[in-house]
Write a protein that holds these residues in place. Sequence first.
Motif, PDB file in Angstrom:
ATOM      1  N   TRP A   3       0.828  -1.203   0.000  1.00  0.00           N
ATOM      2  CA  TRP A   3       0.000   0.000   0.000  1.00  0.00           C
ATOM      3  C   TRP A   3       0.862   1.253   0.000  1.00  0.00           C
ATOM      4  CZ3 TRP A   3       0.211   3.625   3.872  1.00  0.00           C
ATOM      5  CH2 TRP A   3       0.851   3.244   5.046  1.00  0.00           C
ATOM      6  N   LEU A   4       2.045   1.171   0.623  1.00  0.00           N
ATOM      7  CA  LEU A   4       2.943   2.317   0.660  1.00  0.00           C
ATOM      8  C   LEU A   4       3.496   2.619  -0.731  1.00  0.00           C
ATOM      9  CD1 LEU A   4       4.333   4.423   2.440  1.00  0.00           C
ATOM     10  CD2 LEU A   4       6.169   2.781   2.803  1.00  0.00           C
ATOM     11  N   ILE A   5       3.852   1.579  -1.462  1.00  0.00           N
ATOM     12  CA  ILE A   5       4.350   1.759  -2.839  1.00  0.00           C
ATOM     13  C   ILE A   5       3.260   2.364  -3.709  1.00  0.00           C
ATOM     14  CG2 ILE A   5       5.163   0.531  -4.887  1.00  0.00           C
ATOM     15  CD1 ILE A   5       6.512  -1.471  -2.934  1.00  0.00           C
ATOM     16  N   GLN A   6       2.030   1.857  -3.568  1.00  0.00           N
ATOM     17  CA  GLN A   6       0.918   2.404  -4.348  1.00  0.00           C
ATOM     18  C   GLN A   6       0.665   3.863  -3.978  1.00  0.00           C
ATOM     19  OE1 GLN A   6      -2.356  -0.204  -3.588  1.00  0.00           O
ATOM     20  NE2 GLN A   6      -1.686  -1.721  -5.100  1.00  0.00           N
ATOM     21  N   LEU A   7       0.769   4.180  -2.697  1.00  0.00           N
ATOM     22  CA  LEU A   7       0.574   5.551  -2.248  1.00  0.00           C
ATOM     23  C   LEU A   7       1.614   6.481  -2.862  1.00  0.00           C
ATOM     24  CD1 LEU A   7      -0.851   7.593  -0.378  1.00  0.00           C
ATOM     25  CD2 LEU A   7       0.797   6.939   1.382  1.00  0.00           C
ATOM     26  N   VAL A   8       2.865   6.071  -2.836  1.00  0.00           N
ATOM     27  CA  VAL A   8       3.936   6.897  -3.415  1.00  0.00           C
ATOM     28  C   VAL A   8       3.715   7.077  -4.915  1.00  0.00           C
ATOM     29  CG1 VAL A   8       6.410   6.967  -3.897  1.00  0.00           C
ATOM     30  CG2 VAL A   8       5.613   6.318  -1.623  1.00  0.00           C
ATOM     31  N   GLN A   9       3.296   6.006  -5.591  1.00  0.00           N
ATOM     32  CA  GLN A   9       3.021   6.110  -7.029  1.00  0.00           C
ATOM     33  C   GLN A   9       1.887   7.090  -7.306  1.00  0.00           C
ATOM     34  OE1 GLN A   9       2.240   2.054  -8.137  1.00  0.00           O
ATOM     35  NE2 GLN A   9       4.396   1.598  -8.550  1.00  0.00           N
ATOM     36  N   ARG A  10       0.823   6.997  -6.546  1.00  0.00           N
ATOM     37  CA  ARG A  10      -0.326   7.889  -6.757  1.00  0.00           C
ATOM     38  C   ARG A  10       0.037   9.339  -6.500  1.00  0.00           C
ATOM     39  NH1 ARG A  10      -4.867   4.230  -3.739  1.00  0.00           N
ATOM     40  NH2 ARG A  10      -5.045   2.665  -5.380  1.00  0.00           N
ATOM     41  N   VAL A  11       0.773   9.589  -5.417  1.00  0.00           N
ATOM     42  CA  VAL A  11       1.162  10.960  -5.095  1.00  0.00           C
ATOM     43  C   VAL A  11       2.104  11.500  -6.160  1.00  0.00           C
ATOM     44  CG1 VAL A  11       2.425  12.392  -3.438  1.00  0.00           C
ATOM     45  CG2 VAL A  11       0.747  10.737  -2.623  1.00  0.00           C
ATOM     46  N   THR A  12       3.030  10.681  -6.620  1.00  0.00           N
ATOM     47  CA  THR A  12       3.974  11.114  -7.653  1.00  0.00           C
ATOM     48  C   THR A  12       3.249  11.474  -8.939  1.00  0.00           C
ATOM     49  OG1 THR A  12       5.681   9.689  -6.702  1.00  0.00           O
ATOM     50  CG2 THR A  12       6.022  10.465  -8.957  1.00  0.00           C
ATOM     51  N   ILE A  13       2.344  10.612  -9.369  1.00  0.00           N
ATOM     52  CA  ILE A  13       1.584  10.897 -10.592  1.00  0.00           C
ATOM     53  C   ILE A  13       0.749  12.154 -10.422  1.00  0.00           C
ATOM     54  CG2 ILE A  13      -0.300  10.041 -12.055  1.00  0.00           C
ATOM     55  CD1 ILE A  13       0.875   7.212 -11.586  1.00  0.00           C
ATOM     56  N   PHE A  14       0.101  12.281  -9.264  1.00  0.00           N
ATOM     57  CA  PHE A  14      -0.705  13.471  -9.009  1.00  0.00           C
ATOM     58  C   PHE A  14       0.149  14.736  -9.048  1.00  0.00           C
ATOM     59  CE2 PHE A  14      -2.412  16.602  -6.025  1.00  0.00           C
ATOM     60  CZ  PHE A  14      -3.632  16.854  -6.623  1.00  0.00           C
ATOM     61  N   LEU A  15       1.339  14.684  -8.434  1.00  0.00           N
ATOM     62  CA  LEU A  15       2.206  15.862  -8.429  1.00  0.00           C
ATOM     63  C   LEU A  15       2.718  16.207  -9.830  1.00  0.00           C
ATOM     64  CD1 LEU A  15       4.208  15.391  -5.113  1.00  0.00           C
ATOM     65  CD2 LEU A  15       2.498  17.129  -5.632  1.00  0.00           C
ATOM     66  N   LEU A  16       3.003  15.199 -10.629  1.00  0.00           N
ATOM     67  CA  LEU A  16       3.428  15.467 -12.010  1.00  0.00           C
ATOM     68  C   LEU A  16       2.319  16.156 -12.799  1.00  0.00           C
ATOM     69  CD1 LEU A  16       5.384  12.203 -12.879  1.00  0.00           C
ATOM     70  CD2 LEU A  16       6.329  14.500 -12.572  1.00  0.00           C
ATOM     71  N   ILE A  17       1.107  15.644 -12.670  1.00  0.00           N
ATOM     72  CA  ILE A  17      -0.014  16.240 -13.390  1.00  0.00           C
ATOM     73  C   ILE A  17      -0.314  17.640 -12.850  1.00  0.00           C
ATOM     74  CG2 ILE A  17      -2.507  16.031 -13.811  1.00  0.00           C
ATOM     75  CD1 ILE A  17      -2.055  12.968 -13.858  1.00  0.00           C
ATOM     76  N   SER A  18      -0.257  17.807 -11.545  1.00  0.00           N
ATOM     77  CA  SER A  18      -0.537  19.124 -10.973  1.00  0.00           C
ATOM     78  C   SER A  18       0.548  20.136 -11.335  1.00  0.00           C
ATOM     79  CB  SER A  18      -0.700  19.032  -9.461  1.00  0.00           C
ATOM     80  OG  SER A  18       0.500  18.610  -8.862  1.00  0.00           O
ATOM     81  N   THR A  19       1.780  19.684 -11.506  1.00  0.00           N
ATOM     82  CA  THR A  19       2.853  20.590 -11.923  1.00  0.00           C
ATOM     83  C   THR A  19       2.571  21.148 -13.316  1.00  0.00           C
ATOM     84  OG1 THR A  19       4.453  19.365 -10.610  1.00  0.00           O
ATOM     85  CG2 THR A  19       5.340  20.792 -12.322  1.00  0.00           C
TER      86      THR A  19
END
Length: 110
Positions: A3-19
């Motif tokens: 779940w931690l790996i999935q969380l990091v992946q989701r946050v990373t993707i979200f931050l890339l899109i939000s950037t």
Amino acid sequence: MEWLIQLVQRVTIFLLISTVFIDLFSGTEYQKYIRYAVGLMVIVMVAAPILQGKFRIPVREGSLQWERWEKEWEKKVMEQQDKIEQIEQEYESELYADRQEQEGGDLSGR
């Protein structure tokens, strides 16, 4: 740990899109509000799974987490019922033994 790996992946993707979204509004007065909203969203994205794992809050009825939580709850309830029945049986057997001792070992002669 998965779940931690999935969380990091989701946050990373979200931050890339939000950037990308923030760069579209660079130089405008809306940029600071967008950054604020993105920050709040990241906090929620990180806090939600942690709180769900720590406090075992079921997400919604019918989900896999709900079913797992419900099965665990039913198991705990059944264990408690078994303990109660065992205590009742022990109490009744002790009570019966005490009555036999008080009446001299013969209960049929009442």
